[in-house]
Design a protein around this motif. Structure first.
Motif, mmCIF file in Angstrom:
data_model
loop_
_atom_site.group_PDB
_atom_site.id
_atom_site.type_symbol
_atom_site.label_atom_id
_atom_site.label_comp_id
_atom_site.label_asym_id
_atom_site.label_seq_id
_atom_site.Cartn_x
_atom_site.Cartn_y
_atom_site.Cartn_z
ATOM 1 N N ASP A 1 30.914 -3.178 9.644
ATOM 2 C CA ASP A 1 30.207 -4.262 8.950
ATOM 3 C C ASP A 1 28.718 -3.992 8.774
ATOM 4 O OD1 ASP A 1 32.394 -5.790 8.435
ATOM 5 O OD2 ASP A 1 32.046 -7.278 10.003
ATOM 6 N N ILE A 2 28.179 -2.992 9.458
ATOM 7 C CA ILE A 2 26.758 -2.693 9.272
ATOM 8 C C ILE A 2 26.474 -2.305 7.823
ATOM 9 C CG2 ILE A 2 24.917 -1.047 9.873
ATOM 10 C CD1 ILE A 2 25.870 -1.134 12.735
ATOM 11 N N ALA A 3 27.423 -1.654 7.161
ATOM 12 C CA ALA A 3 27.240 -1.277 5.756
ATOM 13 C C ALA A 3 27.034 -2.502 4.870
ATOM 14 C CB ALA A 3 28.433 -0.464 5.265
ATOM 15 N N VAL B 1 16.031 -7.233 12.960
ATOM 16 C CA VAL B 1 14.723 -7.151 12.316
ATOM 17 C C VAL B 1 14.693 -6.193 11.136
ATOM 18 C CG1 VAL B 1 13.463 -7.861 14.357
ATOM 19 C CG2 VAL B 1 13.903 -5.437 13.996
ATOM 20 N N ALA B 2 15.627 -5.233 11.081
ATOM 21 C CA ALA B 2 15.581 -4.278 9.970
ATOM 22 C C ALA B 2 16.891 -3.520 9.835
ATOM 23 C CB ALA B 2 14.438 -3.276 10.168
ATOM 24 N N LEU B 3 17.194 -3.138 8.602
ATOM 25 C CA LEU B 3 18.253 -2.175 8.318
ATOM 26 C C LEU B 3 17.602 -0.975 7.666
ATOM 27 C CD1 LEU B 3 21.264 -1.288 7.958
ATOM 28 C CD2 LEU B 3 21.074 -2.218 5.630
ATOM 29 N N HIS C 1 31.644 3.779 15.311
ATOM 30 C CA HIS C 1 32.144 4.374 14.079
ATOM 31 C C HIS C 1 32.059 3.384 12.914
ATOM 32 C CE1 HIS C 1 33.563 8.322 15.110
ATOM 33 N NE2 HIS C 1 34.268 7.871 16.139
ATOM 34 N N HIS C 2 31.872 3.943 11.722
ATOM 35 C CA HIS C 2 32.015 3.152 10.494
ATOM 36 C C HIS C 2 33.485 3.127 10.118
ATOM 37 C CE1 HIS C 2 31.413 1.658 6.396
ATOM 38 N NE2 HIS C 2 32.333 2.552 6.059
ATOM 39 N N VAL D 1 21.074 2.280 10.343
ATOM 40 C CA VAL D 1 20.474 1.873 11.611
ATOM 41 C C VAL D 1 20.084 0.396 11.519
ATOM 42 C CG1 VAL D 1 18.653 2.319 13.289
ATOM 43 C CG2 VAL D 1 19.570 4.213 11.918
ATOM 44 N N LEU D 2 20.766 -0.421 12.298
ATOM 45 C CA LEU D 2 20.476 -1.853 12.336
ATOM 46 C C LEU D 2 19.669 -2.124 13.607
ATOM 47 C CD1 LEU D 2 21.209 -4.427 10.650
ATOM 48 C CD2 LEU D 2 22.999 -4.855 12.367
ATOM 49 N N VAL D 3 18.380 -2.418 13.427
ATOM 50 C CA VAL D 3 17.483 -2.585 14.575
ATOM 51 C C VAL D 3 17.417 -4.056 14.970
ATOM 52 C CG1 VAL D 3 15.163 -2.218 15.476
ATOM 53 C CG2 VAL D 3 16.130 -0.597 13.834
ATOM 54 N N THR D 4 17.630 -4.315 16.244
ATOM 55 C CA THR D 4 17.553 -5.683 16.765
ATOM 56 C C THR D 4 16.485 -5.770 17.849
ATOM 57 O OG1 THR D 4 19.112 -5.454 18.626
ATOM 58 C CG2 THR D 4 20.054 -5.792 16.445
ATOM 59 N N ARG D 5 15.810 -6.914 17.901
ATOM 60 C CA ARG D 5 14.863 -7.183 18.989
ATOM 61 C C ARG D 5 15.598 -7.940 20.080
ATOM 62 N NH1 ARG D 5 11.735 -11.518 20.470
ATOM 63 N NH2 ARG D 5 12.295 -12.640 18.586
#
Length: 259
Positions: free
Chosen positions: A146-148, A176-178, A136-137, A239-243
């Motif tokens: 905190d992703i925001a 790697v990306a938001l 949840h946000h 969407v916070l993408v991680t490798r």
């Protein structure tokens, strides 16, 4: 004369009754407002409550983690996720469906903040090539709130690493990306066991990203995407993408990450 006195007294009594009623109403609104503020504070603060589980937090550099104590609390706990320098630091669960932990805490109690959980369609060992993790946000930074903050470039640049501990493996995470995505577009909001073309996938990700790192994918790359609501627009998702790199694995030039 007596009639006038009667009506004057009646009017005075009526005014007192009205004032008393208004005072009671004001007190009730005050109490209700106080309760609402207290209840809201409890909801948000409970998102940080790790009472009973803080002693089981894995340590940096630890290969895997002992899940037996945590799974005695809830057998659906499959690991722990932490993003360095943020409030994202929680047990990772997986339910029988994606509604189970939406508003349920790790003890099985109703809680608006829910849990951090892996998509029910994903493999619990995160062996799929694109794994989805929900949270949840929360406006106070709890859960995935905190992703925001990654919408700020300086914050993005300063918070680019994390860790996922599972029972038998530890993964280093490179952000790697938001991206800001629509929930009904599953290009980056839905799990994928395989990605047929990693280069095209990475290129599409960078094109759609709010911010990203310079990233050249390798054939064995796997991802964990952290997804939460974006309150700025309907059906919006951050969407916070991680490798994911297994602990101890070497990163070659093909994995170059930089701004």
């Amino acid at each position: 004369m007596d009639t006038m006195r009667f009506w004057a007294g009646f009017s005075k009594a009526g005014n007192k009754a009205i004032r008393l009623t208004l005072e009671i109403v004001c007190v009730m609104f005050f109490l209700l407002g106080g309760y609402t503020l207290w209840h809201t504070w409890m909801i948000y603060s409970s998102a940080f409550d790790k009472t009973g589980i803080e002693d089981y937090h894995p340590t940096p550099g630890q290969k895997g983690m002992n899940l037996s104590e945590l799974q005695a609390i809830n057998p659906d706990i499959i690991g722990w996720i932490q993003i360095d320098g943020t409030h994202i630091d929680y047990p990772l669960l997986q339910g029988s469906d994606n509604m189970e932990y939406l508003n349920t805490d790790i003890y099985g109690n109703y809680a608006l903040h829910g849990c951090i959980y892996l998509d029910s369609a994903d493999s619990p060992d995160l062996s799929d090539e694109y794994n989805i993790i929900y949270g949840h946000h929360m406006d106070n930074g709890g859960m995935f709130g905190d992703i925001a903050k990654y919408k700020d470039k300086s914050y993005f640049d300063q918070h680019l690493t994390g860790t996922i501990w599972l029972a038998d493996e530890t993964y280093h995470l490179d952000i790697v990306a938001l991206m800001k995505e629509d929930a009904y577009d599953d290009t980056f909001t839905g799990p994928k066991r395989t990605i047929s073309d990693k280069t095209a996938f990475a290129s599409d990700m960078k094109t759609r990203a709010v911010y990203s790192q310079n990233y050249v994918p390798a054939a064995d790359d796997r991802y964990a995407a952290l997804i939460t609501c974006d309150s700025a627009f309907t059906n919006g998702r951050n969407v916070l993408v991680t490798r994911m790199t297994p602990m101890g694995a070497e990163s070659g030039e093909e994995h170059y990450l930089g701004n």
